[in-house]
Write a protein that holds these residues in place. Structure first.
Motif, PDB file in Angstrom:
ATOM      1  N   SER A 180     -15.791   2.511  -4.458  1.00 57.07           N
ATOM      2  CA  SER A 180     -14.633   1.950  -3.512  1.00 57.07           C
ATOM      3  C   SER A 180     -14.034   0.778  -4.281  1.00 57.07           C
ATOM      4  O   SER A 180     -12.791   0.658  -4.307  1.00 57.07           O
ATOM      5  CB  SER A 180     -15.655   1.329  -2.517  1.00 57.07           C
ATOM      6  N   ILE A 181     -14.655   0.077  -5.068  1.00 62.09           N
ATOM      7  CA  ILE A 181     -13.902  -1.177  -5.696  1.00 62.09           C
ATOM      8  C   ILE A 181     -12.932  -0.685  -6.833  1.00 62.09           C
ATOM      9  O   ILE A 181     -11.904  -1.298  -6.771  1.00 62.09           O
ATOM     10  CB  ILE A 181     -14.972  -2.234  -6.308  1.00 62.09           C
ATOM     11  N   ASN A 182     -13.592   0.271  -7.533  1.00 63.12           N
ATOM     12  CA  ASN A 182     -12.266   0.995  -8.474  1.00 63.12           C
ATOM     13  C   ASN A 182     -11.298   1.598  -7.982  1.00 63.12           C
ATOM     14  O   ASN A 182     -10.233   1.466  -8.594  1.00 63.12           O
ATOM     15  CB  ASN A 182     -13.216   2.121  -9.444  1.00 63.12           C
ATOM     16  N   GLU A 183     -11.461   2.246  -6.574  1.00 61.44           N
ATOM     17  CA  GLU A 183     -10.139   2.594  -6.221  1.00 61.44           C
ATOM     18  C   GLU A 183      -9.479   1.815  -5.573  1.00 61.44           C
ATOM     19  O   GLU A 183      -8.094   1.892  -5.891  1.00 61.44           O
ATOM     20  CB  GLU A 183     -10.728   3.621  -4.782  1.00 61.44           C
ATOM     21  N   ILE A 184      -9.892   0.497  -5.217  1.00 59.61           N
ATOM     22  CA  ILE A 184      -9.111  -0.467  -4.807  1.00 59.61           C
ATOM     23  C   ILE A 184      -8.282  -1.140  -5.977  1.00 59.61           C
ATOM     24  O   ILE A 184      -7.145  -1.393  -5.882  1.00 59.61           O
ATOM     25  CB  ILE A 184      -9.865  -1.687  -4.128  1.00 59.61           C
ATOM     26  N   VAL A 185      -9.041  -1.395  -7.191  1.00 61.84           N
ATOM     27  CA  VAL A 185      -8.459  -1.822  -8.424  1.00 61.84           C
ATOM     28  C   VAL A 185      -7.501  -0.932  -8.874  1.00 61.84           C
ATOM     29  O   VAL A 185      -6.181  -1.466  -9.289  1.00 61.84           O
ATOM     30  CB  VAL A 185      -9.267  -1.985  -9.294  1.00 61.84           C
ATOM     31  N   ASN A 211       1.242  -2.756  -8.507  1.00 57.68           N
ATOM     32  CA  ASN A 211       1.738  -3.434  -9.493  1.00 57.68           C
ATOM     33  C   ASN A 211       2.707  -2.884 -10.633  1.00 57.68           C
ATOM     34  O   ASN A 211       3.755  -3.610 -11.055  1.00 57.68           O
ATOM     35  CB  ASN A 211       0.690  -4.309 -10.213  1.00 57.68           C
ATOM     36  N   LYS A 212       2.494  -1.779 -10.620  1.00 59.11           N
ATOM     37  CA  LYS A 212       3.557  -0.992 -11.654  1.00 59.11           C
ATOM     38  C   LYS A 212       4.503  -0.429 -11.140  1.00 59.11           C
ATOM     39  O   LYS A 212       5.463   0.108 -11.884  1.00 59.11           O
ATOM     40  CB  LYS A 212       2.562   0.175 -12.303  1.00 59.11           C
ATOM     41  N   GLY A 213       4.915  -0.570  -9.699  1.00 54.41           N
ATOM     42  CA  GLY A 213       6.222  -0.173  -9.173  1.00 54.41           C
ATOM     43  C   GLY A 213       5.987   0.934  -8.250  1.00 54.41           C
ATOM     44  O   GLY A 213       6.976   1.301  -7.386  1.00 54.41           O
ATOM     45  N   ARG A 271      -0.448   3.839  -1.090  1.00 53.73           N
ATOM     46  CA  ARG A 271      -1.301   2.744   0.005  1.00 53.73           C
ATOM     47  C   ARG A 271      -2.845   3.391  -0.243  1.00 53.73           C
ATOM     48  O   ARG A 271      -2.882   4.390  -0.613  1.00 53.73           O
ATOM     49  CB  ARG A 271      -0.940   3.146   1.394  1.00 53.73           C
ATOM     50  N   LEU A 272      -3.831   2.070  -0.037  1.00 58.74           N
ATOM     51  CA  LEU A 272      -5.120   2.369  -0.403  1.00 58.74           C
ATOM     52  C   LEU A 272      -5.573   3.156   0.812  1.00 58.74           C
ATOM     53  O   LEU A 272      -5.194   3.133   2.066  1.00 58.74           O
ATOM     54  CB  LEU A 272      -5.802   1.156  -0.484  1.00 58.74           C
ATOM     55  N   VAL A 312      -4.535  -5.463   1.704  1.00 57.01           N
ATOM     56  CA  VAL A 312      -3.760  -4.916   0.432  1.00 57.01           C
ATOM     57  C   VAL A 312      -2.523  -4.128   0.957  1.00 57.01           C
ATOM     58  O   VAL A 312      -1.371  -4.332   0.638  1.00 57.01           O
ATOM     59  CB  VAL A 312      -4.447  -4.109  -0.626  1.00 57.01           C
ATOM     60  N   ASN A 313      -2.745  -3.149   1.758  1.00 58.90           N
ATOM     61  CA  ASN A 313      -1.807  -2.316   2.417  1.00 58.90           C
ATOM     62  C   ASN A 313      -0.623  -3.272   3.264  1.00 58.90           C
ATOM     63  O   ASN A 313       0.383  -3.050   3.012  1.00 58.90           O
ATOM     64  CB  ASN A 313      -2.321  -1.256   3.382  1.00 58.90           C
TER      65      ASN A 313
END
Length: 329
Positions: free
Chosen positions: A107-112, A119-121, A126-127, A142-143
């Protein structure tokens, strides 16, 4: 306290409890039970031995056998089974903890990864909110932040496009006005247009203008090229004067630049560009037409001199520098 498929292992009390509320004795309870069983066995043994007369050896054998018969079931039910259950449930707890850790890491990896994509555009990404725990709340935040940022970005782009359109309209008005008032002699061009213009014809010479000595080098280059042209001496002087004014102002008002001379269908074209802050569009008419008008980013007397002696002038003011082209002969 660890939950394992309906079973809870309380590490502090060493008690294993299942979902059916089966309670296995703790070490303290087990010790009390074994002591009680031994006491009862000894009491039974004493009563039995008192009622029947046995030899000392036989009494010892009976005592040992009775103790073994009592201790084996007691050990099995109150020591061995709880220990096996403890090991089993502990193993289940470790497996569940490992699964929970892997799930948490995933889950943390998915969020990151999602934050990196945004961040890359990739603002449309959306998470995925799968749970209502803290990680799910982080994904929702984050969304929401992404939606808010995208909204502000669109507003900024809209304002930027409106300002850019206004500047283009003002530039067109100035361009048409200057073109008309000079009868086509002075032309305002975009950066792309003047770049194309300064690539036409044959390159006769080029000078990098970074220091005061480069001004003399630019004059000498112009003088050598003009010697081969059918010009009177006063015309040669006027061309060198225009080039000198332009190159001098590159050093005076910008951070350096370059000058090149090209042969264009029987005429000469001098192209000068600098790396300065450009020109204020609102002051452009004064810069061009008012003799002696000067700012930190203008050319003062230079433009009026160029306007007087050049056959045609092309100018492109931008925030990345000013580009100037002059046709002679």
């Amino acid at each position: 306290m660890v939950n394992c498929k309906g079973k809870t292992w309380d590490e502090n009390k060493y008690v294993i409890k299942s979902g059916l509320s089966k309670v296995h004795p703790s070490p303290r309870s087990t010790s009390l039970i074994i002591a009680t069983v031994i006491s009862i066995a000894e009491a039974v043994n004493m009563i039995l031995l008192q009622s029947v007369d046995f030899s000392e050896f036989t009494e010892t054998i009976i005592d040992v056998c009775l103790l073994i018969l009592v201790m084996i079931p007691a050990f099995y039910f109150f020591v061995y089974r709880p220990m096996v259950a403890h090991i089993k449930y502990r193993k289940q707890a470790e497996e569940e903890l490992l699964k929970s850790y892997n799930k948490l890491e995933h889950s943390i990896n998915e969020i990151v990864e999602g934050i990196e994509r945004i961040n890359k555009g990739d603002t449309d990404y959306r998470l995925e909110v799968k749970t209502n725990d803290q990680l799910g709340k982080i994904a929702k935040v984050v969304n929401r932040v992404t939606d808010t940022t995208l909204s502000y970005q669109r507003l900024l782009e809209k304002d930027f496009n409106r300002v850019k359109e206004q500047e283009q309209n003002i530039f067109k008005v100035y361009s048409d006005f200057i073109f008309s008032i000079t009868q086509g002699k002075f032309n305002l061009l975009s950066n792309d247009q003047i770049l194309t213009l300064c690539l036409e014809g044959e390159l006769l010479g080029k000078v990098a203008v970074m220091k005061s000595e480069d001004v003399n080098e630019a004059r000498e280059l112009a003088a050598r090229i003009l010697k081969e042209q059918p010009l009177q001496s006063k015309d040669v002087y006027h061309v060198i004067l225009c080039i000198s004014e332009a190159v001098t102002n590159v050093l005076k008002h910008a951070n350096g630049g370059s000058m090149e001379i090209r042969q264009i269908k029987g005429s000469l074209r001098a192209c000068i560009s600098d790396y300065g802050p450009g020109m204020d569009l609102s002051k452009l008419p004064n810069i061009i037409f008012v003799q002696g008008f000067s700012t930190k980013i203008s050319m003062g007397y230079g433009y009026t001199i160029m306007n007087k002696y050049a056959k045609k002038i092309y100018l492109s003011p931008s925030n990345t520098g000013t580009s100037l082209a002059m046709d002679f002969i």
